[in-house]
Scaffold this motif. Structure first.
Motif, PDB file in Angstrom:
ATOM      1  N   ARG A 258      39.469 -51.705   4.803  1.00  0.00           N
ATOM      2  CA  ARG A 258      40.790 -51.902   4.750  1.00  0.00           C
ATOM      3  C   ARG A 258      41.343 -50.830   3.481  1.00  0.00           C
ATOM      4  O   ARG A 258      42.394 -50.368   3.857  1.00  0.00           O
ATOM      5  CB  ARG A 258      41.024 -53.317   4.541  1.00  0.00           C
ATOM      6  N   GLU A 259      40.661 -50.944   2.519  1.00  0.00           N
ATOM      7  CA  GLU A 259      41.168 -50.192   1.217  1.00  0.00           C
ATOM      8  C   GLU A 259      41.243 -48.773   1.469  1.00  0.00           C
ATOM      9  O   GLU A 259      42.348 -47.946   1.240  1.00  0.00           O
ATOM     10  CB  GLU A 259      40.355 -50.400   0.010  1.00  0.00           C
ATOM     11  N   ASP A 260      40.272 -48.115   2.210  1.00  0.00           N
ATOM     12  CA  ASP A 260      40.110 -46.777   2.607  1.00  0.00           C
ATOM     13  C   ASP A 260      41.376 -46.571   3.647  1.00  0.00           C
ATOM     14  O   ASP A 260      41.913 -45.325   3.553  1.00  0.00           O
ATOM     15  CB  ASP A 260      38.807 -46.426   3.293  1.00  0.00           C
ATOM     16  N   LEU A 261      41.543 -47.347   4.621  1.00  0.00           N
ATOM     17  CA  LEU A 261      42.623 -47.137   5.472  1.00  0.00           C
ATOM     18  C   LEU A 261      43.978 -46.979   4.790  1.00  0.00           C
ATOM     19  O   LEU A 261      44.834 -46.152   5.160  1.00  0.00           O
ATOM     20  CB  LEU A 261      42.572 -47.971   6.600  1.00  0.00           C
ATOM     21  N   ARG A 262      44.143 -47.969   3.987  1.00  0.00           N
ATOM     22  CA  ARG A 262      45.497 -47.942   3.115  1.00  0.00           C
ATOM     23  C   ARG A 262      45.746 -46.826   2.301  1.00  0.00           C
ATOM     24  O   ARG A 262      46.862 -46.221   2.459  1.00  0.00           O
ATOM     25  CB  ARG A 262      45.531 -49.219   2.198  1.00  0.00           C
ATOM     26  N   SER A 263      44.629 -46.279   1.794  1.00  0.00           N
ATOM     27  CA  SER A 263      44.740 -44.806   0.829  1.00  0.00           C
ATOM     28  C   SER A 263      44.854 -43.862   2.002  1.00  0.00           C
ATOM     29  O   SER A 263      45.733 -42.816   1.479  1.00  0.00           O
ATOM     30  CB  SER A 263      43.359 -44.685   0.192  1.00  0.00           C
ATOM     31  N   PHE A 264      44.566 -43.948   3.353  1.00  0.00           N
ATOM     32  CA  PHE A 264      44.994 -42.818   4.260  1.00  0.00           C
ATOM     33  C   PHE A 264      46.365 -43.068   4.819  1.00  0.00           C
ATOM     34  O   PHE A 264      46.859 -42.458   5.797  1.00  0.00           O
ATOM     35  CB  PHE A 264      43.899 -42.900   5.213  1.00  0.00           C
ATOM     36  N   GLY A 265      46.965 -44.177   4.355  1.00  0.00           N
ATOM     37  CA  GLY A 265      48.567 -44.455   4.986  1.00  0.00           C
ATOM     38  C   GLY A 265      48.290 -44.927   6.140  1.00  0.00           C
ATOM     39  O   GLY A 265      49.283 -44.843   7.001  1.00  0.00           O
ATOM     40  N   ILE A 266      47.229 -45.816   6.528  1.00  0.00           N
ATOM     41  CA  ILE A 266      46.893 -46.608   7.736  1.00  0.00           C
ATOM     42  C   ILE A 266      47.267 -47.847   7.785  1.00  0.00           C
ATOM     43  O   ILE A 266      46.535 -48.444   6.986  1.00  0.00           O
ATOM     44  CB  ILE A 266      45.807 -46.001   8.334  1.00  0.00           C
ATOM     45  N   GLU A 267      48.282 -48.348   8.396  1.00  0.00           N
ATOM     46  CA  GLU A 267      48.556 -49.906   8.205  1.00  0.00           C
ATOM     47  C   GLU A 267      48.462 -50.543   9.636  1.00  0.00           C
ATOM     48  O   GLU A 267      49.089 -50.179  10.820  1.00  0.00           O
ATOM     49  CB  GLU A 267      49.966 -50.304   7.871  1.00  0.00           C
ATOM     50  N   ILE A 268      47.245 -51.199   9.855  1.00  0.00           N
ATOM     51  CA  ILE A 268      46.928 -51.765  11.229  1.00  0.00           C
ATOM     52  C   ILE A 268      47.442 -53.099  11.178  1.00  0.00           C
ATOM     53  O   ILE A 268      47.158 -53.855  10.263  1.00  0.00           O
ATOM     54  CB  ILE A 268      45.386 -51.591  11.442  1.00  0.00           C
ATOM     55  N   GLN A 269      48.233 -53.608  12.237  1.00  0.00           N
ATOM     56  CA  GLN A 269      49.027 -54.653  12.414  1.00  0.00           C
ATOM     57  C   GLN A 269      48.251 -55.991  12.861  1.00  0.00           C
ATOM     58  O   GLN A 269      48.536 -56.979  12.310  1.00  0.00           O
ATOM     59  CB  GLN A 269      50.160 -54.391  13.406  1.00  0.00           C
ATOM     60  N   SER A 270      47.235 -55.549  13.294  1.00  0.00           N
ATOM     61  CA  SER A 270      46.261 -56.653  13.944  1.00  0.00           C
ATOM     62  C   SER A 270      44.841 -56.580  13.520  1.00  0.00           C
ATOM     63  O   SER A 270      44.352 -55.349  13.868  1.00  0.00           O
ATOM     64  CB  SER A 270      46.826 -57.056  15.277  1.00  0.00           C
ATOM     65  N   TRP A 271      43.872 -57.369  13.322  1.00  0.00           N
ATOM     66  CA  TRP A 271      42.513 -57.409  13.260  1.00  0.00           C
ATOM     67  C   TRP A 271      42.199 -58.503  13.950  1.00  0.00           C
ATOM     68  O   TRP A 271      42.434 -59.704  13.794  1.00  0.00           O
ATOM     69  CB  TRP A 271      42.074 -57.560  11.625  1.00  0.00           C
ATOM     70  N   PHE A 272      41.081 -58.307  14.981  1.00  0.00           N
ATOM     71  CA  PHE A 272      40.601 -59.053  15.777  1.00  0.00           C
ATOM     72  C   PHE A 272      39.113 -59.191  15.528  1.00  0.00           C
ATOM     73  O   PHE A 272      38.377 -58.223  15.502  1.00  0.00           O
ATOM     74  CB  PHE A 272      40.947 -58.611  17.171  1.00  0.00           C
ATOM     75  N   SER A 273      38.508 -60.383  15.512  1.00  0.00           N
ATOM     76  CA  SER A 273      37.044 -60.703  15.052  1.00  0.00           C
ATOM     77  C   SER A 273      36.505 -60.860  16.453  1.00  0.00           C
ATOM     78  O   SER A 273      36.704 -61.838  17.177  1.00  0.00           O
ATOM     79  CB  SER A 273      37.100 -61.849  14.336  1.00  0.00           C
ATOM     80  N   GLU A 274      35.184 -60.141  16.670  1.00  0.00           N
ATOM     81  CA  GLU A 274      34.220 -60.403  17.570  1.00  0.00           C
ATOM     82  C   GLU A 274      33.942 -61.766  17.650  1.00  0.00           C
ATOM     83  O   GLU A 274      33.579 -62.696  18.535  1.00  0.00           O
ATOM     84  CB  GLU A 274      33.305 -59.405  17.766  1.00  0.00           C
ATOM     85  N   ALA A 275      33.604 -62.322  16.142  1.00  0.00           N
ATOM     86  CA  ALA A 275      32.881 -63.660  16.054  1.00  0.00           C
ATOM     87  C   ALA A 275      33.707 -64.821  16.469  1.00  0.00           C
ATOM     88  O   ALA A 275      33.501 -65.851  17.014  1.00  0.00           O
ATOM     89  CB  ALA A 275      32.638 -63.931  14.673  1.00  0.00           C
ATOM     90  N   SER A 276      34.905 -64.389  16.783  1.00  0.00           N
ATOM     91  CA  SER A 276      36.125 -65.399  16.832  1.00  0.00           C
ATOM     92  C   SER A 276      35.790 -65.853  18.518  1.00  0.00           C
ATOM     93  O   SER A 276      36.172 -66.830  18.947  1.00  0.00           O
ATOM     94  CB  SER A 276      37.417 -65.229  16.716  1.00  0.00           C
ATOM     95  N   LEU A 277      35.440 -64.734  19.281  1.00  0.00           N
ATOM     96  CA  LEU A 277      35.072 -64.913  20.726  1.00  0.00           C
ATOM     97  C   LEU A 277      34.149 -65.980  20.892  1.00  0.00           C
ATOM     98  O   LEU A 277      33.983 -66.467  21.932  1.00  0.00           O
ATOM     99  CB  LEU A 277      35.020 -63.399  21.428  1.00  0.00           C
ATOM    100  N   LEU A 278      33.043 -65.623  20.310  1.00  0.00           N
ATOM    101  CA  LEU A 278      31.774 -66.505  20.263  1.00  0.00           C
ATOM    102  C   LEU A 278      32.364 -67.897  19.863  1.00  0.00           C
ATOM    103  O   LEU A 278      31.838 -69.187  20.580  1.00  0.00           O
ATOM    104  CB  LEU A 278      30.794 -66.096  19.335  1.00  0.00           C
ATOM    105  N   GLU A 279      32.878 -68.260  18.899  1.00  0.00           N
ATOM    106  CA  GLU A 279      33.233 -69.390  18.257  1.00  0.00           C
ATOM    107  C   GLU A 279      34.236 -70.241  19.333  1.00  0.00           C
ATOM    108  O   GLU A 279      34.312 -71.519  19.472  1.00  0.00           O
ATOM    109  CB  GLU A 279      34.081 -69.233  16.920  1.00  0.00           C
ATOM    110  N   SER A 280      35.050 -69.595  19.774  1.00  0.00           N
ATOM    111  CA  SER A 280      36.106 -70.335  20.764  1.00  0.00           C
ATOM    112  C   SER A 280      35.618 -70.224  22.342  1.00  0.00           C
ATOM    113  O   SER A 280      36.115 -70.794  23.194  1.00  0.00           O
ATOM    114  CB  SER A 280      37.255 -69.291  20.793  1.00  0.00           C
ATOM    115  N   LYS A 281      34.162 -69.712  22.369  1.00  0.00           N
ATOM    116  CA  LYS A 281      33.703 -69.808  23.877  1.00  0.00           C
ATOM    117  C   LYS A 281      34.465 -68.984  24.723  1.00  0.00           C
ATOM    118  O   LYS A 281      34.342 -69.103  26.031  1.00  0.00           O
ATOM    119  CB  LYS A 281      33.605 -71.240  24.341  1.00  0.00           C
TER     120      LYS A 281
END
Length: 583
Positions: A258-281
């Motif tokens: 995240r820090e490296d992307l910010r230093s590059f001027g990249i602001e990603i609006q959404s972060w999606f977790s693969e683990a959430s797919l398992l947890e939510s079935k």
């Protein structure tokens, strides 16, 4: 871009739009007279002729109509010309070249109006609303949180962000998303690798995991989390301690990303977790839906997706014999989730090594009842780093791969981003670190940004001399008749079309290439022509240019410079780059 009822696409450019409208009116007029009979007009395109002396714009619409009209293209072109409205007001010259090219030379007055229009639109110049608010999700970077981002990730980040910004510039509602691969084998290996290094730092040697992560950054991570673990290590069994290593390392490395992307001027609006797919079935639910459609089958103890039904070369395993889901199963659930979120278009920015993955993911689109082109994939090729023309393979700091952050620290975020976007992402890129730091015309990003800064300097000099910056609405632009003046105007007039084409093709390099061309014209003009009268009066010769400027021409050229500055600013901004006022 405007789409008429007949299906003709009109250019977003001001002059191009007027010319396209005139051609459309001529076609419809000829149809009303019975001279043409085609029910639906073909797509109308306007391009620059191969040779400048042939005119400003060329159209092949007559040749496109030859089959449906059963007429010679030359005859169709003549019919169009005969029906052109306001021909004398719009065109200096209209020529037909065999077999049926329409070459059009536009009146200077039309080009001159572009300068005034840029002043009116300002930062909105070039932007359109053809996207009509359609929602687009652009997934990019999505590197495993098992190490720092490398140079290849940097190119993918620059391309992904540019695609988002370009689409938003033409009226789409586009957002960027990072898919965090925080589940599965790679996370287990990360935890085991850090755990092994932690034990080594604690004076205990254990077997390092096969296929583990050997980079020196793993040791650095273990060192940083050691203080947190030492106080609780004795209370934890080895499995729990390894799990803590995995969790802390994941948080640390994702934070670094995240820090490296910010230093590059990249602001990603959404972060999606693969683990959430398992947890939510969600994986289970997505596969159950495919089972209900009989698109999964059980064979040899595993579950397979019938990808071959939709153009993939073979069927694919989604659940292995041991009950573990494959990467494809997670990706199916993830893309199913994207579709359920209501996005009209999905774009994935993948490394070129994922080209074989495209057919199976487009098969997933079709399996869920959507056309395969609901998912578009932008492939990003490898980056070869050079230093003075010699390939650089290893990091000076670690003796390993070169990280994205090292490149940013050495050449700056703007230079790195421009270089990553300078070539078609589908082609290999050679990135010379020393060249990217040069303050010379050989450095493309410097050359473009200096063009903007040079015009900013012009305003400072004008102010020092007591010259008021003129308003475009009060200036006589008809004096801008010099070929070099018109050349600059025609280039800034092309920006809306370049922007639109770049966005629709997901090809940011079209804008960087255009900016280099515009900067070259600006620098040439600046060195060849006076813009301000000499400080010492009309007899002073303070530059290589010896032409005498009238007050009206000075004002008109200043307005022209403001238009060029605005377009360079807009082009840099849409790519996520700065437009410096001083360099």
């Amino acid at each position: 871009m405007l789409v008429t009822a007949e299906g003709i696409i009109l250019s977003p450019g001001i002059v191009q739009g007027k010319v396209a409208t005139a051609l459309l009116t001529a076609l419809n007029g000829a149809k009303q007279k019975g001279q043409l009979r085609t029910a639906v007009w073909p797509t109308l395109s306007l391009d620059a002729p191969k040779r400048p002396e042939w005119g400003d714009l060329a159209s092949t619409v007559a040749m496109s109509l030859a089959a449906s009209e059963q007429k010679a293209p030359h005859d169709i072109a003549q019919i169009i010309v005969d029906n052109l409205p306001e021909r004398d007001r719009l065109f200096d010259r209209v020529e037909i070249m065999r077999p049926g090219f329409l070459n059009l030379t536009v009146k200077p007055a039309l080009w001159q109006e572009v300068v005034r229009e840029i002043a009116v639109q300002g930062q909105s110049y070039g932007r359109t609303d053809i996207g009509a608010g359609r929602r687009v999700l652009v997934e990019y970077v999505s590197a495993n949180p098992t190490g720092p981002l490398h140079v290849g990730h940097g190119r993918g980040a620059a391309v992904g962000q540019a695609v988002v910004r370009l689409l938003n510039a033409i009226g789409y509602d586009a957002v960027g998303e990072y898919y965090i691969n925080d589940a599965g084998r790679q996370m287990k290996l990360l935890g085991a690798s850090v755990y092994a290094r932690y034990q080594e730092l604690s004076g205990r040697t254990i077997a390092f995991p096969e296929d583990g992560y050997h980079g020196s950054y793993i040791t650095a991570v273990a060192q940083q989390i050691k203080a947190q673990l030492d106080s609780v290590a004795e209370k934890l069994n080895p499995a729990d301690l390894e799990a803590r290593c995995r969790s802390l390392a994941y948080e640390m490395l994702l934070g670094l990303i995240r820090e490296d992307l910010r230093s590059f001027g990249i602001e990603i609006q959404s972060w999606f977790s693969e683990a959430s797919l398992l947890e939510s079935k969600a994986i289970e639910q997505a596969l159950d839906e495919l089972k209900a459609r009989e698109l999964l089958f059980h064979q040899e103890g595993a579950w397979w997706f019938r990808a071959s039904l939709y153009g993939d070369e073979k069927d694919r395993v989604v659940k292995k014999q041991d009950g573990e889901y494959t990467y494809l199963a997670s990706d199916i659930a993830y893309h199913h989730d994207k579709l359920r979120r209501g996005y009209d278009l999905l774009i994935n920015v993948f490394g070129a090594d994922h080209h074989g993955y495209v057919p199976r993911m487009q098969a997933v689109m079709q399996a869920y009842g959507h056309p395969k082109d609901r998912l578009q994939v932008v492939l990003v090729q490898l980056v070869k780093l050079l230093r003075d023309g010699v390939e650089v393979k290893m990091s000076k700091r670690t003796g390993e791969f070169i990280t994205m952050r090292e490149v940013i620290d050495e050449v700056g975020a703007d230079a790195a981003k421009f270089y990553f976007l300078m070539r078609d992402s589908k082609t290999h890129l050679e990135f010379d670190l020393e060249l990217a730091k040069q303050r010379s015309s050989d450095n493309p990003v410097y050359y473009v940004q200096y063009a903007h800064a040079r015009i900013c300097s012009l305003w400072r000099v004008a102010s020092e001399r007591g010259i008021v910056r003129p308003s475009a609405s009060d200036v006589d632009l008809t004096v801008l008749t010099d070929p070099d003046e018109l050349g600059l105007i025609k280039k800034v007039a092309a920006y809306p079309e370049v922007l639109q084409a770049s966005a629709l093709a997901f090809e940011p390099h079209r804008v960087t290439y255009y900016l280099q061309q515009l900067a070259a014209l600006l620098h040439t003009f600046y060195n060849k022509h006076r813009i301000l009268p000499p400080a010492g009066g009309p007899d002073a010769d303070e530059s290589v240019a010896t032409e005498v400027l009238t007050p009206s021409r000075t004002a008109a050229r200043l307005v022209l410079m403001a238009a060029v500055q605005q377009v360079i600013h807009n082009g840099l901004d849409v790519l996520g780059l700065s437009a410096p006022e001083q360099m």
